[in-house]
Design a protein around this motif. Structure first.
Motif, PDB file in Angstrom:
ATOM      1  N   ASP A 219       0.815  -1.218   0.000  1.00 38.03           N
ATOM      2  CA  ASP A 219       0.000   0.000   0.000  1.00 38.03           C
ATOM      3  C   ASP A 219       0.846   1.264   0.000  1.00 38.03           C
ATOM      4  OD1 ASP A 219       1.074  -0.278   2.497  1.00 38.03           O
ATOM      5  OD2 ASP A 219      -0.791   0.118   3.597  1.00 38.03           O
ATOM      6  N   GLY A 220       2.170   1.102  -0.131  1.00 39.54           N
ATOM      7  CA  GLY A 220       3.056   2.252  -0.137  1.00 39.54           C
ATOM      8  C   GLY A 220       3.544   2.671   1.242  1.00 39.54           C
ATOM      9  N   HIS A 221       3.079   1.990   2.289  1.00 45.17           N
ATOM     10  CA  HIS A 221       3.540   2.314   3.633  1.00 45.17           C
ATOM     11  C   HIS A 221       5.033   1.995   3.755  1.00 45.17           C
ATOM     12  CE1 HIS A 221       4.312   1.759   7.947  1.00 45.17           C
ATOM     13  NE2 HIS A 221       3.315   2.617   8.134  1.00 45.17           N
ATOM     14  N   LEU A 222       5.770   2.909   4.388  1.00 49.20           N
ATOM     15  CA  LEU A 222       7.206   2.725   4.575  1.00 49.20           C
ATOM     16  C   LEU A 222       7.490   2.331   6.018  1.00 49.20           C
ATOM     17  CD1 LEU A 222       8.653   5.831   2.661  1.00 49.20           C
ATOM     18  CD2 LEU A 222       8.126   3.547   1.765  1.00 49.20           C
ATOM     19  N   THR A 223       8.045   1.141   6.200  1.00 46.00           N
ATOM     20  CA  THR A 223       8.559   0.721   7.496  1.00 46.00           C
ATOM     21  C   THR A 223      10.071   0.868   7.425  1.00 46.00           C
ATOM     22  OG1 THR A 223       6.748  -0.835   7.850  1.00 46.00           O
ATOM     23  CG2 THR A 223       8.739  -1.137   9.174  1.00 46.00           C
ATOM     24  N   ILE A 224      10.608   1.767   8.216  1.00 39.88           N
ATOM     25  CA  ILE A 224      12.014   2.154   8.101  1.00 39.88           C
ATOM     26  C   ILE A 224      12.769   1.694   9.339  1.00 39.88           C
ATOM     27  CG2 ILE A 224      13.607   4.084   7.844  1.00 39.88           C
ATOM     28  CD1 ILE A 224      11.294   5.668   6.601  1.00 39.88           C
ATOM     29  N   HIS A 225      13.787   0.880   9.119  1.00 37.88           N
ATOM     30  CA  HIS A 225      14.697   0.484  10.188  1.00 37.88           C
ATOM     31  C   HIS A 225      15.918   1.391  10.088  1.00 37.88           C
ATOM     32  CE1 HIS A 225      12.289  -3.127  10.963  1.00 37.88           C
ATOM     33  NE2 HIS A 225      12.194  -3.237   9.646  1.00 37.88           N
ATOM     34  N   ASP A 226      16.089   2.247  11.096  1.00 32.56           N
ATOM     35  CA  ASP A 226      17.104   3.290  11.004  1.00 32.56           C
ATOM     36  C   ASP A 226      18.011   3.258  12.219  1.00 32.56           C
ATOM     37  OD1 ASP A 226      18.268   5.584   9.740  1.00 32.56           O
ATOM     38  OD2 ASP A 226      17.233   6.878  11.174  1.00 32.56           O
ATOM     39  N   LYS A 227      19.288   3.532  11.973  1.00 34.74           N
ATOM     40  CA  LYS A 227      20.214   3.713  13.100  1.00 34.74           C
ATOM     41  C   LYS A 227      20.051   5.152  13.583  1.00 34.74           C
ATOM     42  CE  LYS A 227      24.730   4.305  14.851  1.00 34.74           C
ATOM     43  NZ  LYS A 227      25.357   3.107  15.349  1.00 34.74           N
ATOM     44  N   THR A 228      19.382   5.318  14.703  1.00 37.39           N
ATOM     45  CA  THR A 228      19.046   6.650  15.201  1.00 37.39           C
ATOM     46  C   THR A 228      18.869   6.591  16.704  1.00 37.39           C
ATOM     47  OG1 THR A 228      17.394   8.429  15.123  1.00 37.39           O
ATOM     48  CG2 THR A 228      16.590   6.203  14.757  1.00 37.39           C
ATOM     49  N   GLN A 229      18.982   7.728  17.347  1.00 36.24           N
ATOM     50  CA  GLN A 229      18.733   7.816  18.774  1.00 36.24           C
ATOM     51  C   GLN A 229      17.298   8.219  19.083  1.00 36.24           C
ATOM     52  OE1 GLN A 229      23.105   9.527  19.281  1.00 36.24           O
ATOM     53  NE2 GLN A 229      22.102   9.535  21.262  1.00 36.24           N
ATOM     54  N   SER A 230      16.456   8.250  18.042  1.00 39.64           N
ATOM     55  CA  SER A 230      15.032   8.503  18.259  1.00 39.64           C
ATOM     56  C   SER A 230      14.251   8.073  17.027  1.00 39.64           C
ATOM     57  CB  SER A 230      14.763   9.981  18.541  1.00 39.64           C
ATOM     58  OG  SER A 230      13.370  10.246  18.532  1.00 39.64           O
ATOM     59  N   SER A 231      13.450   7.043  17.167  1.00 42.25           N
ATOM     60  CA  SER A 231      12.618   6.596  16.047  1.00 42.25           C
ATOM     61  C   SER A 231      11.615   7.676  15.668  1.00 42.25           C
ATOM     62  CB  SER A 231      11.883   5.300  16.424  1.00 42.25           C
ATOM     63  OG  SER A 231      11.024   5.506  17.543  1.00 42.25           O
ATOM     64  N   GLN A 232      11.074   8.375  16.657  1.00 41.77           N
ATOM     65  CA  GLN A 232      10.063   9.389  16.358  1.00 41.77           C
ATOM     66  C   GLN A 232      10.672  10.626  15.714  1.00 41.77           C
ATOM     67  OE1 GLN A 232       8.133   9.662  20.236  1.00 41.77           O
ATOM     68  NE2 GLN A 232       6.523   8.256  19.554  1.00 41.77           N
ATOM     69  N   ASN A 233      11.904  10.942  16.050  1.00 41.72           N
ATOM     70  CA  ASN A 233      12.574  12.054  15.390  1.00 41.72           C
ATOM     71  C   ASN A 233      12.785  11.751  13.908  1.00 41.72           C
ATOM     72  OD1 ASN A 233      13.826  14.609  15.376  1.00 41.72           O
ATOM     73  ND2 ASN A 233      15.840  13.681  15.564  1.00 41.72           N
ATOM     74  N   SER A 234      13.239  10.536  13.603  1.00 40.92           N
ATOM     75  CA  SER A 234      13.437  10.145  12.208  1.00 40.92           C
ATOM     76  C   SER A 234      12.105  10.071  11.466  1.00 40.92           C
ATOM     77  CB  SER A 234      14.162   8.796  12.141  1.00 40.92           C
ATOM     78  OG  SER A 234      15.510   8.923  12.558  1.00 40.92           O
ATOM     79  N   ARG A 235      11.066   9.577  12.131  1.00 43.26           N
ATOM     80  CA  ARG A 235       9.747   9.516  11.493  1.00 43.26           C
ATOM     81  C   ARG A 235       9.236  10.922  11.177  1.00 43.26           C
ATOM     82  NH1 ARG A 235       5.285  11.851  11.504  1.00 43.26           N
ATOM     83  NH2 ARG A 235       5.344  11.934  13.768  1.00 43.26           N
ATOM     84  N   TRP A 236       9.377  11.822  12.124  1.00 38.24           N
ATOM     85  CA  TRP A 236       8.959  13.211  11.937  1.00 38.24           C
ATOM     86  C   TRP A 236       9.714  13.836  10.770  1.00 38.24           C
ATOM     87  CZ3 TRP A 236      11.187  17.991  12.031  1.00 38.24           C
ATOM     88  CH2 TRP A 236      10.361  19.089  12.280  1.00 38.24           C
ATOM     89  N   TYR A 237      11.002  13.590  10.733  1.00 37.22           N
ATOM     90  CA  TYR A 237      11.853  14.123   9.662  1.00 37.22           C
ATOM     91  C   TYR A 237      11.377  13.637   8.295  1.00 37.22           C
ATOM     92  CZ  TYR A 237      16.156  14.440   6.809  1.00 37.22           C
ATOM     93  OH  TYR A 237      17.076  14.681   5.818  1.00 37.22           O
ATOM     94  N   VAL A 238      11.186  12.321   8.154  1.00 35.28           N
ATOM     95  CA  VAL A 238      10.775  11.756   6.866  1.00 35.28           C
ATOM     96  C   VAL A 238       9.413  12.299   6.448  1.00 35.28           C
ATOM     97  CG1 VAL A 238      10.085   9.614   5.705  1.00 35.28           C
ATOM     98  CG2 VAL A 238      12.173   9.676   7.081  1.00 35.28           C
ATOM     99  N   SER A 239       8.484  12.351   7.378  1.00 35.57           N
ATOM    100  CA  SER A 239       7.148  12.839   7.045  1.00 35.57           C
ATOM    101  C   SER A 239       7.184  14.272   6.531  1.00 35.57           C
ATOM    102  CB  SER A 239       6.236  12.752   8.272  1.00 35.57           C
ATOM    103  OG  SER A 239       6.004  11.413   8.635  1.00 35.57           O
ATOM    104  N   HIS A 240       7.949  15.121   7.190  1.00 36.00           N
ATOM    105  CA  HIS A 240       7.976  16.526   6.810  1.00 36.00           C
ATOM    106  C   HIS A 240       8.790  16.772   5.548  1.00 36.00           C
ATOM    107  CE1 HIS A 240       6.254  17.187  10.782  1.00 36.00           C
ATOM    108  NE2 HIS A 240       5.955  18.409  10.393  1.00 36.00           N
ATOM    109  N   VAL A 241       9.899  16.083   5.395  1.00 36.32           N
ATOM    110  CA  VAL A 241      10.747  16.322   4.224  1.00 36.32           C
ATOM    111  C   VAL A 241      10.078  15.826   2.952  1.00 36.32           C
ATOM    112  CG1 VAL A 241      12.921  15.686   3.108  1.00 36.32           C
ATOM    113  CG2 VAL A 241      12.900  16.361   5.512  1.00 36.32           C
ATOM    114  N   PHE A 242       9.403  14.682   3.035  1.00 35.45           N
ATOM    115  CA  PHE A 242       8.839  14.071   1.839  1.00 35.45           C
ATOM    116  C   PHE A 242       7.326  14.255   1.721  1.00 35.45           C
ATOM    117  CE2 PHE A 242      12.828  11.862   2.598  1.00 35.45           C
ATOM    118  CZ  PHE A 242      13.411  11.931   1.352  1.00 35.45           C
ATOM    119  N   GLY A 243       6.733  14.990   2.653  1.00 35.82           N
ATOM    120  CA  GLY A 243       5.313  15.261   2.556  1.00 35.82           C
ATOM    121  C   GLY A 243       4.448  14.032   2.724  1.00 35.82           C
ATOM    122  N   LEU A 244       4.869  13.108   3.573  1.00 36.35           N
ATOM    123  CA  LEU A 244       4.125  11.871   3.813  1.00 36.35           C
ATOM    124  C   LEU A 244       3.346  11.985   5.119  1.00 36.35           C
ATOM    125  CD1 LEU A 244       6.972   9.350   2.917  1.00 36.35           C
ATOM    126  CD2 LEU A 244       5.090  10.080   1.446  1.00 36.35           C
TER     127      LEU A 244
END
Length: 760
Positions: A219-244
């Motif tokens: 369905d186009g949903h992105l499940t992202i496994h990221d090396k980060t100190q905050s999953s929600q920070n990376s999620r927020w970043y992706v949503s805002h940068v790519f308009g998702l």
């Protein structure tokens, strides 16, 4: 998440059953999963139809791209696409979005934003192929044509260009205003010290490489496994940068192989992997190489000037501390380097200053105890120099000027057991036997020196949510979008919950590392226990009260007229503390209420108005012994005693591990670690683990950690403060001071390599 829960529920080899208390030395819950390979890191999650991306980096330090030659790379079998600034998916402007969500604040670099080159190593293309091998080979064939412009990466040659950081550009809070008249007091004092202290660039070098695996669903949903100190920070970043939209992106970081601050911001492999996944409409993995780990962020090169003045009895009359640090051309990165010098010692005249020099390289970024690691180093070496000039014991000088209240604003400390750190650390080390004069101790060909230093770090608390579900079979699942970067978060949070609910640890699971879980802050600043831990205890208290109400409704109960404050939760029961005979099993409470599960949620908000009335800090006293072979210039740190006051210690074992590891980091900072730049190329040259020297087992000897009794209910409801960063602060200064005591030679720059130790 099922695999994670199963792995975490498997007990460790030495984990027992039965009750667990806050403070117990509990073994790591995630230990078995890690040593058996069940723990999957960002680059290890499988996905169907997975493509692989390899980054191409700029070979110049400044200029612009005028063209690409891609035919040879595109001709490699299996190559799917090559993304550049010319054909990448559309992204939003992201400059302002970083202000509130990303640590540290500012406007970070945007990968593939345009054709301008801001630093050597900047990502300029992403080659995507069916296999990693094809992508790597094709990346080597990408040719980039540049219009080269002059660059400058020299801090010391550009001190004349230093400027005050922009509050708007960096979210910057300047040092406090001058107290008294430091210049006049310095000039009038009979004993004066004035010196410069230099610290070179350091890189974090966590074991796990930065990596992102983007799994694209049907369905186009992105499940992202990221090396980060905050999953929600990376999620927020992706949503805002790519308009998702938020429900189109889930970020997970269930296991993180170290970070030390390098994962506070999303690094460039994350947006590049998402770009490729959106462009190709398939799953993509991007893993940076060890060399590419040197192409984003570092501890900044810094020059500090410290001036101390005192009466002949050691009373401080003036403290001046000024720092000049490097930043990038596109962002003002600011550390709190000098402020600590206004917090540690009683003095009526204090002047602090901080300037930046912008250079053609990537922005520095937070690295374990940012600012304090080298700011306190300069102050504490200067204090040792002052003690020597006064012919006074270094510890006695610090006790002479011990501050009972914050010198800059006269606020009380929430708690401060630094005096006990001095006393207990000195006794354990045997400091009373230290001869005052340098070059007084020798064994064989080695001179022996003893040095000490003070450490301090902020005791921070943010806000967080947690949920707790108690199942009918007695299992407790507590959740928050926290992160474990190797600090023991899984274990400590489960321990807090188990102790609160009176359950065996093996019946408790703590879920973290998923952006869909209740909100948690970035794992940084030694604030996770005070923040998320307080939320966990808070939600468990709500669960306790719910169970208490249900238990009072049971027929024939002896609890009907009992107040909640009289209750305790022990061995899977709730009971009146003064009368254990009336204990009721938690599983029986749920059974009687006909509940398969009960759930509570909790929002932990700091008591800001209460906290702002205090200076909240952790403290330490570090004592060390070095042995110096003067002919070879080699230094061995043979003994370290670190006495820590960090509030209530939640897990004695993981806390001890944190401080021991931080001491190892301090030894590396003092003697080994520095990233060298070839200024002709504007490029870091020792960008690998064979030439970037870190401390190894042969460098580490006896490390003794003492936790001084302290309980701080201002900082957190747990009484805890945090131990991640206080352990490194002061270590390098203690080593420097010990080298002086051994040799009579003062080394004012780090790392203190053999050439500096041998220098006349």
């Amino acid at each position: 998440m099922t695999e994670l829960i199963e792995a975490l529920n498997a007990p460790t080899a030495d984990a027992g059953t039965g009750p667990v208390r806050v403070g117990d030395p509990v073994s790591r819950i995630d230990g078995r999963a890690k040593v058996t390979g069940q723990a999957r890191y960002a680059a290890e999650h499988p996905a169907e139809d997975l493509a692989y991306g390899v980054v191409v980096n700029a070979t110049i330090a400044r200029g612009r791209i005028v063209g690409f030659a891609l035919d040879a790379a595109l001709a490699v079998p299996g190559v799917l696409d090559i993304l550049t600034h010319l054909n990448k998916p559309k992204t939003r402007s992201i400059g302002l979005f970083y202000k509130d969500m990303t640590a540290p604040g500012g406007t970070p670099f945007k990968p593939l934003h345009d054709g301008d080159i801001a630093y050597s190593g900047q990502p300029v293309a992403l080659v995507v192929a069916e296999t990693f091998e094809a992508a790597r080979y094709a990346a080597s064939l990408v040719e980039v044509n540049y219009a080269v412009e002059p660059h400058d990466t020299r801090l010391l040659a550009n001190l004349h260009r230093a400027y005050k950081p922009s509050r708007l550009k960096a979210g910057y809070s300047p040092p406090p205003k001058e107290k008294g008249d430091a210049r006049a007091a310095f000039a009038a004092a009979p004993v004066q010290i004035e010196a410069e202290y230099y610290s070179g660039v350091e890189h974090h070098n966590p074991m796990e490489l930065f990596a992102t695996t983007v799994v694209r669903g049907p369905d186009g949903h992105l499940t992202i496994h990221d090396k980060t100190q905050s999953s929600q920070n990376s999620r927020w970043y992706v949503s805002h940068v790519f308009g998702l939209s938020k429900d189109k992106v889930t970020v997970r970081n269930t296991y993180v192989g170290g970070a030390f601050g390098s994962g506070l911001r999303p690094q460039y492999q994350l947006p590049l992997a998402v770009m490729a996944a959106l462009q190709l409409e398939r799953s993509v993995r991007v893993v940076l190489t060890r060399q590419q780990m040197f192409t984003f962020g570092h501890r900044p090169e810094t020059l500090q000037r410290v001036k101390l003045a005192a009466d002949r009895d050691g009373t401080l009359r003036s403290i001046s501390h000024h720092a000049v640090a490097e930043t990038s051309r596109f962002e003002d990165y600011v550390e709190v380097v000098v402020n600590w010098s206004g917090q540690l010692y009683r003095c009526d005249n204090i002047r602090l200053g901080y300037d930046l020099v912008d250079l053609d390289q990537y922005s520095p970024m937070d690295m374990r105890a940012p600012g304090a690691a080298h700011g306190v180093h300069a102050l504490e070496v200067a204090m040792d120099e002052l003690a020597h000039k006064l012919d006074m014991d270094p510890l006695a000088l610090r006790l002479k000027n011990y501050a009972e209240r914050n010198p800059m604003d006269d606020l009380p400390y929430s708690t401060k057991e630094l005096r006990a750190c001095y006393e207990q650390g000195a006794e354990r080390f045997g400091w009373a036997e230290r001869p005052l004069a340098p070059r007084s101790m020798q064994e064989g060909t080695e001179l022996i020196g003893w040095g000490m230093a003070t450490g301090t770090w902020d005791a921070m608390q943010m806000f967080a949510r947690a949920s707790a579900v108690l199942h009918a079979d007695g299992r407790l699942v507590v959740s928050s979008a926290a992160t474990d970067i190797g600090t023991g978060t899984y274990t400590v949070m489960a321990q807090i919950a188990a102790a609160a609910m009176g359950l065996p640890l093996e019946q408790v699971t703590f879920q973290l590392g998923d952006s869909t879980l209740p909100v948690a802050p970035i794992e940084g600043g030694s604030s996770h226990v005070t923040t998320v831990g307080s939320a966990v205890e808070g939600v468990c208290e709500k669960l306790q009260r719910r169970l208490f109400r249900l238990a009072r409704a049971m027929p024939g109960t002896a609890l009907r007229k009992v107040r909640f404050e009289e209750m305790e939760f022990v061995d899977g029961t709730l009971r009146r503390a003064v009368d254990p005979s009336g204990a009721v099993r938690l599983v029986d409470v749920l059974a009687h209420a006909n509940e398969a599960r009960i759930e509570e949620k909790y929002l932990m908000l700091p008591h800001v108005f209460k906290q702002k009335k205090y200076l909240r800090a952790t403290h330490s006293a570090v004592f060390c012994e070095v042995r110096v072979d003067e002919l070879m210039g080699t230094v061995r740190v043979t003994r370290v005693v670190s006495a820590i006051a960090a509030g209530r210690i939640i897990n004695a074992k993981t806390a001890h591990s944190q401080v021991s590891g931080a001491v190892v980091w301090g030894i590396g900072q003092a003697l080994h670690e520095e990233t060298h730049t070839d200024h002709r190329l504007g490029r870091f040259m020792n960008h690998n683990l064979s030439e970037y020297h870190v401390s190894v087992n042969a460098d580490i000897h006896d490390i003794d950690v003492i936790f001084v009794q302290e309980d701080d209910r201002v900082v957190s409801r747990l009484g805890a403060k945090g131990v991640g960063e206080i352990g490194i602060v002061g270590v390098s200064a203690a080593i420097s001071n010990a080298i002086f005591h051994a040799t009579g030679r003062r080394v004012r720059s780090t790392p203190m390599t053999p050439d500096k130790v041998m220098a006349p």
